[in-house]
Design a protein around this motif. Structure first.
Motif, short mmCIF file in Angstrom:
data_model
loop_
_atom_site.label_atom_id
_atom_site.label_comp_id
_atom_site.label_asym_id
_atom_site.label_seq_id
_atom_site.Cartn_x
_atom_site.Cartn_y
_atom_site.Cartn_z
N PRO A 29 -5.48 15.41 -11.97
CA PRO A 29 -6.32 15.18 -13.16
C PRO A 29 -6.49 13.70 -13.47
N ASN A 30 -5.45 12.88 -13.23
CA ASN A 30 -5.57 11.45 -13.46
C ASN A 30 -6.06 10.78 -12.17
N LYS A 31 -7.33 10.51 -12.09
CA LYS A 31 -7.94 10.05 -10.84
C LYS A 31 -7.86 8.54 -10.66
N MET A 32 -7.49 7.80 -11.71
CA MET A 32 -7.48 6.35 -11.63
C MET A 32 -6.28 5.83 -10.82
N ARG A 33 -6.42 4.61 -10.31
CA ARG A 33 -5.36 3.99 -9.51
C ARG A 33 -5.02 2.61 -10.08
N ASP A 34 -3.77 2.15 -9.83
CA ASP A 34 -3.35 0.77 -10.13
C ASP A 34 -3.40 0.01 -8.82
N CYS A 35 -4.38 -0.86 -8.66
CA CYS A 35 -4.67 -1.46 -7.35
C CYS A 35 -4.40 -2.97 -7.32
N PHE A 36 -4.03 -3.44 -6.13
CA PHE A 36 -4.00 -4.87 -5.87
C PHE A 36 -4.48 -5.11 -4.45
N CYS A 37 -4.80 -6.36 -4.16
CA CYS A 37 -5.33 -6.72 -2.84
C CYS A 37 -4.45 -7.80 -2.22
N THR A 38 -4.25 -7.72 -0.93
CA THR A 38 -3.50 -8.76 -0.22
C THR A 38 -4.38 -9.41 0.84
N ILE A 39 -4.08 -10.68 1.13
CA ILE A 39 -4.71 -11.38 2.26
C ILE A 39 -3.66 -11.51 3.35
N ASN A 40 -4.04 -11.17 4.57
CA ASN A 40 -3.10 -11.18 5.69
C ASN A 40 -3.67 -11.95 6.86
N LEU A 41 -2.82 -12.73 7.50
CA LEU A 41 -3.14 -13.27 8.82
C LEU A 41 -2.61 -12.26 9.81
N ASP A 42 -3.54 -11.55 10.46
CA ASP A 42 -3.16 -10.37 11.23
C ASP A 42 -2.40 -9.43 10.29
N GLN A 43 -1.13 -9.14 10.57
CA GLN A 43 -0.40 -8.24 9.65
C GLN A 43 0.59 -8.99 8.75
N GLU A 44 0.52 -10.32 8.71
CA GLU A 44 1.45 -11.09 7.87
C GLU A 44 0.80 -11.43 6.54
N GLU A 45 1.37 -10.92 5.45
CA GLU A 45 0.81 -11.15 4.11
C GLU A 45 1.02 -12.60 3.68
N VAL A 46 -0.05 -13.23 3.19
CA VAL A 46 0.05 -14.62 2.73
C VAL A 46 -0.33 -14.77 1.26
N PHE A 47 -0.93 -13.74 0.67
CA PHE A 47 -1.31 -13.82 -0.74
C PHE A 47 -1.47 -12.42 -1.30
N ARG A 48 -1.16 -12.27 -2.59
CA ARG A 48 -1.29 -10.98 -3.26
C ARG A 48 -1.89 -11.20 -4.65
N THR A 49 -2.89 -10.41 -5.00
CA THR A 49 -3.51 -10.53 -6.32
C THR A 49 -2.66 -9.81 -7.36
N GLN A 50 -3.03 -9.97 -8.60
CA GLN A 50 -2.38 -9.20 -9.65
C GLN A 50 -2.83 -7.74 -9.57
N VAL A 51 -2.09 -6.85 -10.22
CA VAL A 51 -2.42 -5.43 -10.23
C VAL A 51 -3.47 -5.17 -11.31
N VAL A 52 -4.54 -4.49 -10.93
CA VAL A 52 -5.55 -4.04 -11.88
C VAL A 52 -5.28 -2.56 -12.15
N GLU A 53 -4.97 -2.25 -13.39
CA GLU A 53 -4.52 -0.91 -13.73
C GLU A 53 -5.69 0.04 -14.02
N LYS A 54 -5.48 1.30 -13.63
CA LYS A 54 -6.35 2.43 -14.00
C LYS A 54 -7.82 2.13 -13.73
N SER A 55 -8.13 1.93 -12.46
CA SER A 55 -9.52 1.65 -12.08
C SER A 55 -9.76 2.07 -10.64
N LEU A 56 -10.97 2.56 -10.38
CA LEU A 56 -11.41 2.83 -9.01
C LEU A 56 -12.41 1.78 -8.54
N SER A 57 -12.72 0.83 -9.44
CA SER A 57 -13.59 -0.31 -9.09
C SER A 57 -12.96 -1.58 -9.66
N PRO A 58 -11.78 -1.94 -9.17
CA PRO A 58 -11.05 -3.08 -9.75
C PRO A 58 -11.74 -4.41 -9.46
#
Length: 801
Positions: A29-58
């Motif tokens: 019933p609760n379809k929303m997500r708490d999302c964040f985005c990462t930037i990776n060089l290949d599979q190594e994470e180098v940056f992470r955004t803040q979490v955007v809560e309760k959104s499917l279009s963050p």
């Protein structure tokens, strides 16, 4: 992401902003997500955004500039669904190959999210040697033997953030055969050295004769291929696929064939029912490569830039012109600050451009509040030089706030049912007190370079507003509190004080702390601050808790120390005849005086101090003594008490910590009556007998490649050549036309105080850039054609049709 990759292994700087849309909703019933985005060089994470809560279009909308320290295949962006109890769920990714980055540079592009699975998470390359040998079997028949030598792999992915335990399977594949062999497992490495050889029998046709030599029947060889699969050994869990390559046997001739191959995903690795079901991600990517030539090529441009602080007016200097022609001042500021830092020119340049800023400042309250070249240079300098200072100062208290957060919300609108606002106020007051006291007590640790700049700003501001006694504080507090500590508190991840964005509640707490710290800094630098000027009523009420004289005094004290690097008090000096003297310590020298505010009777340049250490009480039967060793004989000083002695030793150690000729050993006692009391050595210049005390340095040496920074500046000038030429024309127009400048639109966007001096500098810049264009172009052509296909620099794609 804006990246600069230097030929021969350099690094990168970049920018990210974006949003996602139409993400896959939850099935419940609760379809929303708490999302964040990462930037990776290949599979190594180098940056992470803040979490955007309760959104499917963050909407993330964050910028990130970064340097790439290694080679890479893909720049990847992952969308995650934040989970509190379990591992964060990867919703989808966008992976852009390095060679395709130029297609998207400086453009906003919507990318469809692709599925994430181990079959598609492939990076790295493998070094192979293949050979066909002719053999005569025991029964006299002749066959062909395939020799596969798997040498090594480079750049395998990290698995769950750690080096993998890789091994390889080597197979000879055909319509009716699958001969497979396996290497040993190599532990904890992304660059395994296998050096294993495998042999496979390839049967020839019955029509073979000695005359045909190595000519193999076409239908036999066409259907065979060598396949190498890389795996991560899972021990108790399932092994993870890392990539594969396939090489047809038909490409082999009489000689051995040796090459590097890029690992590839499995053929079905990226197949999904509907990739567009996962949603989309909008990115603004800017990517640039720099090719750095030998140092002598940049001598002319480097010298022209380093003369900038001495050019009159400074607006006619090459460094200032760089800031004028770049669309985004940040592009100019980063390499410029690093180059000037590297050559010890940052203080005079910032002083010169700050003085230019002050000419246009009409009100004391707006001093150094804009985003000018001066303030941007100072911001960047503080980030680089003050990085360690922030770490030793703020990191412990920020760790406490982020790891054991107390509720601090005091906005009535945001309070939840059952919240006790008084308890929240006390929690926030506790955190503010802790951060504020940490800042105040750390002032003596402020890097000398920052102190030197603040010292100059104080004098410039006092000269510009001679009738305002508080301007000397507000000029410095604009940077110390508003643009340094307050920014680091509210965004600790951008200063590498925390690994990621804090959660929403902690972020709110840090924002409230940061606002208070900013205001306390302003209160200490202004005669009176009016509560009525604050926009939020609840913050006005909270600030009343800090309306005490001690806070103003503490701020003014820290600003004074930041400006002077100064500690002052009465101490006693000498050997047998101790006399009372006033000591004054600045970032440049230690002086002592017969009376306070009188001319010094002796001074010791800070750069001459070799070490500062405690002195044993037995030396003169006196307590609270220390020694300043700066030449052949030490200066012995007695403080009034143990606290004062400790503060003086700490202050002197910090300002002299980076002196090049500092001693590693010293004598903890004195040389009296023909011998050292500590080690009994009878020669006064005998090497010390006790290791010197180590401490936290106030100044950390920064590794900067001056040629690389000059190359970046050359690239910026080259890109902006039309603006340089337009500015040159404007200077000529000004020299000829003496009317109101506002009528000439050609140069209305440029600062041209002295058209003749600016014109001369522009001519030099244009000539230097044009001269550098030729060797850069030759280098690019040579580099692109010199890497042999199959070499480590230019590996073969691992699937050959």
């Amino acid at each position: 992401v804006k990246n600069f990759i230097v030929a021969g292994g350099g690094t990168t700087i970049g920018e990210l902003g974006g949003e996602a849309k139409n993400l896959v909703p939850y099935s419940g019933p609760n379809k929303m997500r708490d999302c964040f985005c990462t930037i990776n060089l290949d599979q190594e994470e180098v940056f992470r955004t803040q979490v955007v809560e309760k959104s499917l279009s963050p909407f993330f909308g964050e910028e990130f500039y970064f340097e790439i320290p290694r080679t890479f295949q893909c720049l990847s962006f992952y969308i995650y669904d934040k989970s509190v109890l379990q591992r964060d769920l990867r919703i989808g990714k966008v992976a852009i190959k390095k060679e395709d980055l130029c297609k998207y540079t400086s453009k906003e592009t919507w990318f469809l999210l692709q599925p994430v699975d181990s079959n598609s998470e492939v990076q790295g390359k493998v070094h192979l040697e293949l050979k066909l040998n002719e053999l005569i079997t025991d029964n006299g028949s002749v066959c062909q033997q395939l020799v596969v030598h798997i040498k090594e792999c480079h750049g395998l992915p990290l698995v769950n953030g750690q080096n993998c335990d890789p091994y390889a399977t080597v197979s000879l594949m055909g319509p009716s055969r699958n001969d497979q062999k396996k290497t040993k497992v190599k532990k904890k490495t992304s660059n395994p050295q296998f050096n294993e050889t495998f042999y496979f029998e390839v049967t020839r046709s019955s029509s073979y004769t000695k005359k045909s030599q190595f000519q193999v029947e076409e239908e036999d060889i066409e259907k065979l291929e060598v396949r190498i699969d890389l795996w991560n050994n899972g021990n108790l869990v399932q092994d993870v696929f890392l990539g594969e390559i396939k090489v047809p046997v038909k490409v082999l001739g009489n000689d051995s064939f040796q090459a590097w191959y890029l690992l590839q995903p499995r053929e079905n690795g990226n197949k999904s029912s509907k990739t567009d079901d996962l949603g989309s991600l909008r990115l603004n990517v800017c990517y640039t490569e720099d090719y750095v030539l030998p140092s002598e090529y940049y001598a002319s441009l480097r010298n022209l830039l380093l003369k900038s602080p001495d050019v009159q007016p400074v607006s006619a200097s090459a460094a200032y012109i760089l800031g004028e022609v770049c669309r985004d001042k940040y592009d100019a500021v980063l390499p410029l600050v690093r180059l000037l830092l590297h050559h010890q020119k940052i203080v005079p340049f910032v002083t010169a451009v700050a003085e230019l800023d002050l000419k246009d400042t009409q009100e004391v309250n707006t001093i150094f509040r804009g985003n000018t070249l001066a303030t941007r240079c100072l911001d960047e300098m503080m980030k680089i030089v003050g990085k360690h200072y922030l770490k030793v100062t703020l990191k412990p208290v920020l760790d406490e706030i982020c790891e054991s957060p107390k509720p601090c919300e005091i906005d009535p609108i945001k309070l939840k049912e059952g919240d006790n606002v008084e308890v929240h106020k006390e929690n926030l007051r506790y955190y503010v007190d802790k951060v504020f006291n940490t800042i105040v007590q750390s002032s003596i640790s402020c890097p000398t370079l920052m102190c030197d700049v603040f010292y100059s700003l104080r004098h410039l501001a006092a000269k510009r507003f001679p009738n305002d006694p508080h301007v000397q504080y507000s000029a410095v507090s604009s940077f110390v509190f508003l643009r340094f500590f307050a920014v680091a508190v509210v965004s600790p991840h951008t200063f590498h004080l925390r690994p990621h964005h804090p959660d929403a509640q902690t972020s709110r707490t840090l924002t409230l702390i940061s606002k208070t710290i900013q205001t306390l800094g302003s209160w200490g630098s202004l005669s009176k601050s009016k509560l009525s000027s604050f926009k939020e009523t609840f913050m006005c009420e909270f600030f009343k808790m800090f309306q005490e004289e001690k806070f103003t005094e503490a701020v003014q004290k820290v600003l004074t120390i930041e400006m002077y690097k100064r500690a002052q008090g009465r101490t006693r000096i000498g050997k047998k005849n101790f006399k009372k003297r006033w000591f004054c310590l600045t970032s440049r020298e230690l002086t002592y005086h017969k009376q306070r505010d009188k001319e010094p009777i002796y001074n010791i340049p800070i750069k001459n101090i070799l070490t500062v250490e405690k002195l044993e009480e037995s030396a003169f039967n006196r307590k609270n003594m220390f020694q300043v060793i700066y030449g052949e004989k030490p200066l012995y000083i007695q403080a009034n008490n143990c606290v004062e002695a400790s503060e003086w030793i700490e202050a002197l150690c910090r300002v002299s910590r980076c002196n090049q000729k500092r001693l590693s050993v010293y004598h903890p006692s004195a040389f009296l009556n023909g011998n050292w009391l500590c080690c009994k050595a009878t020669t006064e210049n005998t090497k010390g007998c006790t290791p010197c005390t180590a401490g936290v340095p106030a100044d950390i040496q920064i590794e900067i490649d001056g040629d690389r920074e000059t190359e970046r500046i050359y690239s910026l000038f080259a890109i902006n050549m039309p603006k340089l030429q337009k500015m040159e024309e404007a200077c000529g127009s000004i020299a000829v036309y003496q009317g109101p400048q506002k009528e000439l639109d050609d140069y209305s966007n440029f600062t041209i105080e002295d058209s003749v001096a600016t014109f001369q500098t522009l001519q030099q810049i244009i000539a230097i850039v044009e001269k550098l264009n030729e060797p850069h172009e030759k280098y690019r052509k040579k580099r692109s054609s010199s890497a042999k296909y199959g070499s480590e620099e230019n590996p073969i794609v691992g699937k050959v049709s």
